[in-house]
Design an enzyme around this catalytic site. Structure first.
Site, PDB file in Angstrom:
ATOM      1  N   GLU A 190     -47.115  -5.945  27.134  1.00 36.88           N
ATOM      2  CA  GLU A 190     -46.046  -5.503  28.028  1.00 36.88           C
ATOM      3  C   GLU A 190     -45.290  -4.313  27.454  1.00 36.88           C
ATOM      4  O   GLU A 190     -45.014  -3.331  28.146  1.00 36.88           O
ATOM      5  CB  GLU A 190     -45.029  -6.625  28.284  1.00 36.88           C
ATOM      6  CG  GLU A 190     -45.615  -7.886  28.848  1.00 36.88           C
ATOM      7  CD  GLU A 190     -45.951  -8.918  27.784  1.00 36.88           C
ATOM      8  OE1 GLU A 190     -46.642  -8.584  26.795  1.00 36.88           O
ATOM      9  OE2 GLU A 190     -45.527 -10.068  27.935  1.00 36.88           O
ATOM     10  N   CYS A 240     -40.099  -9.610  25.027  1.00 42.27           N
ATOM     11  CA  CYS A 240     -40.537  -8.722  26.104  1.00 42.27           C
ATOM     12  C   CYS A 240     -39.597  -8.805  27.300  1.00 42.27           C
ATOM     13  O   CYS A 240     -39.334  -7.799  27.957  1.00 42.27           O
ATOM     14  CB  CYS A 240     -41.964  -9.058  26.509  1.00 42.27           C
ATOM     15  SG  CYS A 240     -43.176  -8.658  25.229  1.00 42.27           S
TER      16      CYS A 240
END
Length: 151
Positions: free
Chosen positions: A58, A89
């Protein structure tokens, strides 16, 4: 094309990235960032390769999308990721202000939802469980192979 079909298509692209990660011994998580129906960034976990615990799919995809757009915000973008983003994240996703996050398999141990779903930006829409079985199966097979290799 309907949104569901688009979600399936782009999640399959994220799955390709996850398979690339598995081939190099990384935990098989893949991500793509889409803007206006076009993939503008793609990545997979590179924690081992880069010797960097923050090199999650990500985060690498967000950085590539920011560079592509020349912007720190991704307000018109959707992130497709094969595994529910972790708390780290999730924090980065908050700051990038994504329009949507679509993920495959849930992460019951380290996913951002184990802490709080409000870690994401309030305007970010979330669509969980897209191609969940395929995403989950890839992770299960990877860790099963790893365990068997150790035995």
């Amino acid at each position: 094309m309907s949104c569901i079909n688009n979600d399936d298509f782009f999640m399959k692209e994220a799955l390709k990235e996850a398979k690339n990660a598995a081939q190099i011994g990384e935990v098989p998580v893949g991500a793509v960032v889409v803007a206006h129906g076009k993939i503008i960034a793609r990545s997979h976990n590179q924690v081992q390769l880069l010797k960097d615990p923050t090199a999650h799919a990500e985060l690498l995809a967000i950085t590539a999308a920011n560079n592509y757009l020349g912007s720190k915000y991704l307000i018109d973008c959707t992130l497709y990721v094969t595994l529910e983003p972790c708390v780290m994240c999730g924090g980065a996703l908050y700051w990038s202000q994504l329009k949507r996050i679509v993920f495959g398999a849930s992460d019951l141990k380290r996913g951002y939802r184990t802490l709080t779903a409000s870690i994401l930006h309030p305007k970010t829409e979330v669509e969980p469980n897209i191609l969940e079985q395929e995403c989950h199966k890839l992770l299960i097979c990877f860790f099963k192979q790893r365990r068997n290799a150790i035995l």
